[in-house]
Design a protein around this motif. Structure first.
Motif, mmCIF file in Angstrom:
data_model
loop_
_atom_site.group_PDB
_atom_site.id
_atom_site.type_symbol
_atom_site.label_atom_id
_atom_site.label_comp_id
_atom_site.label_asym_id
_atom_site.label_seq_id
_atom_site.Cartn_x
_atom_site.Cartn_y
_atom_site.Cartn_z
ATOM 1 N N VAL A 1 71.982 -3.291 27.989
ATOM 2 C CA VAL A 1 71.006 -3.469 26.915
ATOM 3 C C VAL A 1 71.325 -2.485 25.794
ATOM 4 N N ASP B 1 67.685 -2.234 21.208
ATOM 5 C CA ASP B 1 66.756 -2.973 22.056
ATOM 6 C C ASP B 1 65.974 -2.022 22.961
ATOM 7 N N THR C 1 61.934 -1.405 22.895
ATOM 8 C CA THR C 1 61.168 -1.555 24.130
ATOM 9 C C THR C 1 60.341 -0.305 24.429
ATOM 10 N N THR D 1 65.380 -9.492 25.143
ATOM 11 C CA THR D 1 64.479 -8.340 25.046
ATOM 12 C C THR D 1 63.080 -8.763 24.638
#
Length: 441
Positions: free
Chosen positions: A337, A341, A345, A145
């Motif tokens: 994911v 994470d 993001t 990530t």
């Protein structure tokens, strides 16, 4: 004169002090620099942008060239290869979504012409590499990530520069033909890649001889400026040429092993180690650090607090950008994911140096209402850094887990080795309790 010199010295000391505060507060040093500029300019009226005369135009260009060169130098092809598909998908889709949302909002709120609305959108679609790094340094997310975020911010900055400068050039000749814009972008990249790549190959072959010269370390930056000038003369964008120069020079050993590029090896046989050593990289980083210090203080000085409307518009644009980012990340990232994470993001959209430099280019290009647009962009930079810092702090402490679980429920709950410390403790305690219950049974 003595007062100016001592002020410059104090700024450099303060910038290093603010940088050291990263370790404990994780607050980007550009935030106190912005606030310092606001204090010196709009609040106390000690200094004004007019005091800098024409220096800011040359300074803006040089800063853009140096930061892109240094960013390209730090970009590792070997690291991004495994995440390239996900990084490129997130970069392109997020850029287009934010650009369109900002363009539509600016058309409604600022009543801009569609061309200038899209220009504003392309500027605010960039994410700051330099601000994201300290924000994610203490967050317990996967290395994948982190690589995706750093790749997105780097490539996104390049796209933002190319699109913005191309549209500004089209605006000067009053032509917004889509085919012409696409052709210009393709030509810009082709010339920049060929010129920057060839220059990097040449420079890495003579670098060992350059190092023997007295103060030879400065010659690399001088050569980067030459690359910029050649690209501009050929009708391309020199800053992109500097970026390509940095990428090729920093990855010369990896590139010459790739299929189709092995012919480079005979030109770079003398490059036994990294193209640039640690001392040279530290020097380039320090140059960017000093230039960035003065520039962000200048931004604070240039902000017009009397324009309440621009400030409110900046706050509105910031909130809309963060809101548009959430569903984009939610559906662009793979389900594998983790939610943490994905949440990290989604909030990594702070604006920084590239955005500020492009805002200055708007003023220099004579765009109608350029003062309002510049002040709005500066406000977005300030608010986006504050909001990203606060949200990352909440995620780190585990305070936003209910919202994270709700917004990113399509993703897996967590990675065992990549969740915030407080949440990790709760999970660990939960497993211990289940183990004890099972044992009692």
């Amino acid at each position: 004169m003595e007062g100016v010199i001592i002020s410059l010295a104090i700024l450099i000391f303060l910038s290093h002090l603010f940088s050291a505060m990263f370790v404990k507060t994780r607050m980007p040093e550009v935030l106190p620099l912005l606030l310092l500029g606001i204090l010196l300019g709009p609040l106390l009226n000690i200094v004004s942008p007019a005091d800098f005369g024409m220096v800011d135009q040359v300074f803006t260009r040089v800063l853009l060239i140096v930061i892109l060169f240094e960013s390209g130098l730090g970009l590792r092809i070997s690291q991004i290869r495994s995440t390239w598909e996900q990084s490129s998908r997130l970069t392109l889709i997020s850029f287009v979504v934010i650009m369109c949302v900002v363009a539509l909002l600016s058309k409604i709120v600022l009543n801009l012409h569609w061309a200038y609305a899209v220009i504003l959108g392309s500027i605010l679609a960039d994410n700051s590499f330099a601000i994201i790094i300290p924000l994610i340094s203490k967050l317990n997310i996967t290395n994948t990530t982190k690589t995706v975020l750093l790749t997105e911010s780097t490539i996104g900055g390049v796209i933002s520069i190319v699109v913005t400068i191309t549209l500004l050039n089209m605006a000067k000749i009053q032509s917004f033909d889509v085919s012409l814009i696409v052709a210009k972008i393709i030509y810009t990249f082709m010339v920049a890649c060929i010129t920057g790549g060839a220059a990097a190959i040449f420079w890495t072959t003579v670098l060992n001889k350059v190092r023997k010269l007295e103060n030879g370390i400065f010659l690399t930056l001088a050569f980067v400026l030459v690359v910029y000038s050649v690209c501009e003369t050929l009708g391309s964008d020199g800053s992109i040429g500097a970026f390509i120069f940095g990428i090729v020079a920093g990855n010369i050993r990896t590139i010459r092993k790739l299929h189709g590029f092995k012919f480079i090896e005979r030109f770079t046989m003398n490059v036994k180690s990294k193209a640039f050593n640690d001392t040279e990289k530290s020097f380039f980083s320090e140059v960017v650090f000093v230039l960035r210090t003065f520039f962000f203080v200048y931004i604070g000085i240039s902000m017009q607090l009397s324009s309440l409307y621009s400030i409110l518009c900046g706050l509105l644009f910031t909130l809309v950008i963060f809101m548009a980012r959430i569903p984009t990340v939610n559906y662009v990232l793979e389900k594998s994911v983790s939610r943490i994470d994905s949440a990290v993001t989604s909030i990594m959209v702070p604006k920084g140096l590239v955005t500020a430099v492009l805002a200055s280019l708007i003023m220099q290009s004579g765009v109608p209402g350029g003062v309002i647009l510049q002040n709005t962009i500066y406000s977005v930079i300030l608010f986006s850094i504050i909001l990203a810092t606060l949200l990352s702090f909440f995620i780190e402490k585990g305070w936003g887990m209910p919202a994270v679980n709700f917004l990113f429920k399509r993703h897996r709950e967590f990675y065992p080795d990549a969740i915030p410390a407080p949440a990790a403790k709760k999970v660990e305690i939960g497993h211990q309790q289940k183990h004890l219950i099972a044992k009692d049974r």
